[in-house]
Design a protein around this motif. Structure first.
Motif, PDB file in Angstrom:
ATOM      1  N   HIS A   5      -7.741 168.604  26.231  1.00  0.00           N
ATOM      2  CA  HIS A   5      -7.431 167.172  26.256  1.00  0.00           C
ATOM      3  C   HIS A   5      -8.212 166.356  25.233  1.00  0.00           C
ATOM      4  O   HIS A   5      -8.083 165.137  25.220  1.00  0.00           O
ATOM      5  CB  HIS A   5      -7.675 166.617  27.660  1.00  0.00           C
ATOM      6  CG  HIS A   5      -6.785 167.205  28.710  1.00  0.00           C
ATOM      7  ND1 HIS A   5      -5.423 166.930  28.762  1.00  0.00           N
ATOM      8  CD2 HIS A   5      -7.039 168.080  29.725  1.00  0.00           C
ATOM      9  CE1 HIS A   5      -4.889 167.601  29.786  1.00  0.00           C
ATOM     10  NE2 HIS A   5      -5.833 168.302  30.372  1.00  0.00           N
ATOM     11  N   GLY A   6      -9.018 167.006  24.383  1.00  0.00           N
ATOM     12  CA  GLY A   6      -9.725 166.268  23.355  1.00  0.00           C
ATOM     13  C   GLY A   6     -11.228 166.428  23.453  1.00  0.00           C
ATOM     14  O   GLY A   6     -11.763 166.923  24.441  1.00  0.00           O
ATOM     15  N   ASN A   7     -11.931 165.949  22.404  1.00  0.00           N
ATOM     16  CA  ASN A   7     -13.368 166.197  22.299  1.00  0.00           C
ATOM     17  C   ASN A   7     -14.172 164.902  22.376  1.00  0.00           C
ATOM     18  O   ASN A   7     -15.067 164.658  21.572  1.00  0.00           O
ATOM     19  CB  ASN A   7     -13.685 166.940  21.000  1.00  0.00           C
ATOM     20  CG  ASN A   7     -15.117 167.409  20.941  1.00  0.00           C
ATOM     21  OD1 ASN A   7     -15.700 167.737  21.959  1.00  0.00           O
ATOM     22  ND2 ASN A   7     -15.695 167.436  19.752  1.00  0.00           N
ATOM     23  N   ALA A  14      -7.650 162.235  21.919  1.00  0.00           N
ATOM     24  CA  ALA A  14      -8.795 162.302  22.812  1.00  0.00           C
ATOM     25  C   ALA A  14      -9.073 160.943  23.443  1.00  0.00           C
ATOM     26  O   ALA A  14      -9.261 160.834  24.662  1.00  0.00           O
ATOM     27  CB  ALA A  14     -10.030 162.805  22.060  1.00  0.00           C
ATOM     28  N   ASP A  15      -9.104 159.891  22.619  1.00  0.00           N
ATOM     29  CA  ASP A  15      -9.388 158.572  23.208  1.00  0.00           C
ATOM     30  C   ASP A  15      -8.187 158.018  23.971  1.00  0.00           C
ATOM     31  O   ASP A  15      -8.342 157.143  24.821  1.00  0.00           O
ATOM     32  CB  ASP A  15      -9.929 157.573  22.183  1.00  0.00           C
ATOM     33  CG  ASP A  15      -9.142 157.506  20.897  1.00  0.00           C
ATOM     34  OD1 ASP A  15      -8.133 158.209  20.769  1.00  0.00           O
ATOM     35  OD2 ASP A  15      -9.540 156.742  20.000  1.00  0.00           O
ATOM     36  N   ALA A  16      -6.993 158.554  23.729  1.00  0.00           N
ATOM     37  CA  ALA A  16      -5.862 158.217  24.601  1.00  0.00           C
ATOM     38  C   ALA A  16      -6.115 158.751  26.005  1.00  0.00           C
ATOM     39  O   ALA A  16      -5.959 158.026  27.008  1.00  0.00           O
ATOM     40  CB  ALA A  16      -4.566 158.790  24.035  1.00  0.00           C
ATOM     41  N   ASN A  17      -6.522 160.015  26.113  1.00  0.00           N
ATOM     42  CA  ASN A  17      -6.828 160.577  27.428  1.00  0.00           C
ATOM     43  C   ASN A  17      -8.034 159.897  28.061  1.00  0.00           C
ATOM     44  O   ASN A  17      -8.074 159.676  29.275  1.00  0.00           O
ATOM     45  CB  ASN A  17      -7.053 162.089  27.305  1.00  0.00           C
ATOM     46  CG  ASN A  17      -5.748 162.837  27.147  1.00  0.00           C
ATOM     47  OD1 ASN A  17      -4.766 162.540  27.813  1.00  0.00           O
ATOM     48  ND2 ASN A  17      -5.720 163.814  26.253  1.00  0.00           N
ATOM     49  N   GLU A  18      -9.005 159.555  27.246  1.00  0.00           N
ATOM     50  CA  GLU A  18     -10.185 158.847  27.734  1.00  0.00           C
ATOM     51  C   GLU A  18      -9.777 157.534  28.422  1.00  0.00           C
ATOM     52  O   GLU A  18     -10.237 157.212  29.524  1.00  0.00           O
ATOM     53  CB  GLU A  18     -11.111 158.557  26.553  1.00  0.00           C
ATOM     54  CG  GLU A  18     -12.546 158.324  26.899  1.00  0.00           C
ATOM     55  CD  GLU A  18     -13.304 159.622  27.152  1.00  0.00           C
ATOM     56  OE1 GLU A  18     -14.219 159.572  27.987  1.00  0.00           O
ATOM     57  OE2 GLU A  18     -12.979 160.651  26.537  1.00  0.00           O
ATOM     58  N   ASN A  19      -8.898 156.797  27.783  1.00  0.00           N
ATOM     59  CA  ASN A  19      -8.505 155.501  28.334  1.00  0.00           C
ATOM     60  C   ASN A  19      -7.508 155.630  29.473  1.00  0.00           C
ATOM     61  O   ASN A  19      -7.484 154.792  30.372  1.00  0.00           O
ATOM     62  CB  ASN A  19      -7.969 154.601  27.216  1.00  0.00           C
ATOM     63  CG  ASN A  19      -9.096 153.994  26.417  1.00  0.00           C
ATOM     64  OD1 ASN A  19      -9.732 153.033  26.849  1.00  0.00           O
ATOM     65  ND2 ASN A  19      -9.362 154.550  25.246  1.00  0.00           N
ATOM     66  N   ARG A  39     -14.485 175.216  25.407  1.00  0.00           N
ATOM     67  CA  ARG A  39     -15.138 174.103  24.707  1.00  0.00           C
ATOM     68  C   ARG A  39     -15.722 173.072  25.666  1.00  0.00           C
ATOM     69  O   ARG A  39     -16.579 172.271  25.291  1.00  0.00           O
ATOM     70  CB  ARG A  39     -14.137 173.452  23.748  1.00  0.00           C
ATOM     71  CG  ARG A  39     -13.818 174.332  22.557  1.00  0.00           C
ATOM     72  CD  ARG A  39     -12.677 173.824  21.737  1.00  0.00           C
ATOM     73  NE  ARG A  39     -11.389 174.043  22.384  1.00  0.00           N
ATOM     74  CZ  ARG A  39     -10.217 173.873  21.779  1.00  0.00           C
ATOM     75  NH1 ARG A  39     -10.186 173.479  20.523  1.00  0.00           N
ATOM     76  NH2 ARG A  39      -9.097 174.104  22.425  1.00  0.00           N
ATOM     77  N   ARG A  40     -15.243 173.095  26.910  1.00  0.00           N
ATOM     78  CA  ARG A  40     -15.788 172.189  27.918  1.00  0.00           C
ATOM     79  C   ARG A  40     -17.244 172.512  28.248  1.00  0.00           C
ATOM     80  O   ARG A  40     -18.070 171.606  28.426  1.00  0.00           O
ATOM     81  CB  ARG A  40     -14.947 172.301  29.205  1.00  0.00           C
ATOM     82  CG  ARG A  40     -15.452 171.470  30.358  1.00  0.00           C
ATOM     83  CD  ARG A  40     -14.749 171.830  31.671  1.00  0.00           C
ATOM     84  NE  ARG A  40     -15.368 172.966  32.341  1.00  0.00           N
ATOM     85  CZ  ARG A  40     -14.860 174.175  32.424  1.00  0.00           C
ATOM     86  NH1 ARG A  40     -13.693 174.449  31.870  1.00  0.00           N
ATOM     87  NH2 ARG A  40     -15.500 175.137  33.053  1.00  0.00           N
TER      88      ARG A  40
END
Length: 439
Positions: free
Chosen positions: A145-147, A118-123, A159-160
């Motif tokens: 893509h993560g939470n 998730a934080d990979a996609n965030e960054n 979930r979005r």
């Protein structure tokens, strides 16, 4: 190996139900399986019941459970240096980055390490926005893509909806011939129409406002939707045409899962940013990251990148990455995963489809497959959650731990599973479908 101990299992269950708040769940009705240990493709509980892990947990134990080389590497690193701040250089982190870059391709020059997918996609989203000066991110409805803030907003599934706190996210439909949004009747038509749809979304949103297109190379939780030939190169061409960063999310699909080191390497496409996690070290210690092309990395040569994580590149996780990638190389794990898909899983699931009316479609590659379950093959109406729950129960009674989502059973064993264990999983699937269809 953990010895059977029913009392210890009861204690573990009691502690969990009394104190642990579970993800994606209504808490009252939960009854989790208590896993005491694992080895290879098998896990077991405290009563001594053994299960073939057809789920790879959450599709991440690519090397299976307790791979000795990875466990030993974590122990050695713990003896040497158990933690270090990310501002300092560390040998394990450098070696992990070097191994990932060696397999990603020559256009990539740096790795930014995170704690998970998730934080990979965030960054990656942050990098795309900062390097382009644009804001919008395009992603598909059939995606996960993560939470975290932007990652869950980029996600397309249900979930979005209760989590849409991040800005400037736009969704579109990707190709999926079995449940086509484009009334297509061929793979070629689905690809052509999906690309036309994407370009019209880009044009309608305003190309100069779009920072990135974020795609799972092979959407996983959404149903193992293998992109048709030409689609990902077509997306690459659109990104180039409009000056948009292409991010490929390889969190689930990467590191052997599709029979390639990176899934995109099987689709004649190269992204600008790659996100990864899960299989990079079989989930033994939480880790993820972003692989940066030189063009994007160099944008921060003289400009501060305003992002960071306390545990970025944690030494224990990095040691596990190095050992995992080395083991995959030495043991031919990626090639083994491809062989399992081509010679055993794919043909075996196709044979099950011939025998069982509930199986509407089989799709996948490597050790990354899904069974799309239907009430009627003509209408393609999805089966109810009750049917999927019954199949899950039947499989677990037979010693198989499945991964289920919506109207699907996903067949996602470790990349290292033996052909004999694959055959056992297929036999148990056959028995489970037979039992449920008889009802």
């Amino acid at each position: 190996m953990t010895q059977p101990d029913a009392a210890e299992g009861a204690r573990a269950y009691s502690l969990d139900r009394g104190s642990v708040f579970h993800s994606w769940s209504a808490q009252r009705s939960l009854s989790p399986l208590v896993i005491a240990g694992g080895e290879g493709s098998t896990v077991w509980d405290y009563d001594g019941n053994r299960y073939l892990d057809m789920s790879s947990q959450l599709v991440y134990t690519n090397l299976g459970h307790q791979h000795p080389a990875v466990i030993e590497a974590i122990k050695r690193q713990a003896d040497r240096l158990v933690t270090v701040a990310p501002a300092h250089a560390n040998l394990a982190r450098g070696e992990a980055a070097e191994r990932i870059l060696a397999r990603a391709g020559s256009i990539f020059s740096k790795v930014f390490f995170t704690n998970g997918g998730a934080d990979a996609n965030e960054n990656a989203i942050r990098l795309a926005r900062l390097s382009t000066g644009r804001d919008k991110v395009l992603s598909t409805y059939r995606s996960y893509h993560g939470n975290t803030g932007s990652a869950i907003a980029a996600t397309g599934d249900w979930r979005r909806v209760p989590n849409e706190y991040a800005r400037s996210h736009v969704h579109f439909f990707g190709p999926f011939l079995y449940r086509s949004e484009f009334w297509s009747d061929s793979v070629e038509q689905e690809c052509e129409r999906a690309l036309h749809h994407l370009e019209r979304v880009i044009q309608a949103e305003g190309p100069a406002s779009i920072a990135a297109i974020l795609l799972e190379t092979v959407p996983g939780t959404a149903g193992v939707i293998v992109p048709p030939p030409g689609y990902l190169p077509g997306v690459r061409a659109l990104a180039d045409k409009y000056g948009i960063v292409l991010i490929l999310d390889e969190v689930m699909a990467g590191f052997g899962r599709t029979g390639e080191c990176f899934a995109f390497q099987g689709f004649d496409v190269v992204p600008d940013l790659i996100t990864f996690a899960k299989g990079v070290n079989s989930g033994y210690v939480p880790a993820g990251g972003v692989v940066l092309s030189e063009a994007i990395a160099s944008a921060f040569d003289d400009r501060v990148f305003p992002g960071g994580l306390t545990y970025s590149g944690h030494p224990l996780a990095m040691a596990a990455i190095v050992a995992t990638i080395d083991a995959m190389e030495h043991e031919g794990v990626v090639e083994h995963a491809r062989m399992l898909g081509d010679e055993f899983i794919g043909p075996g699931l196709a044979a099950l489809q011939e025998q069982h009316r509930l199986i509407g479609e089989v799709r996948g590659l490597g050790v990354f497959w899904a069974l799309d379950l239907v009430v009627d093959r003509e209408t393609r109406e999805p089966v109810s959650p009750t049917i999927v729950g019954r199949l899950k129960d039947e499989l677990m009674q037979r010693g198989v731990l499945p991964f289920t989502a919506d109207n699907r059973i996903h067949v996602v064993p470790p990349c290292t599973m033996s052909p004999a264990d694959v055959a056992r999983c297929l036999a148990m699937l056959d028995e489970a479908f037979t039992a449920v269809e008889a009802e």
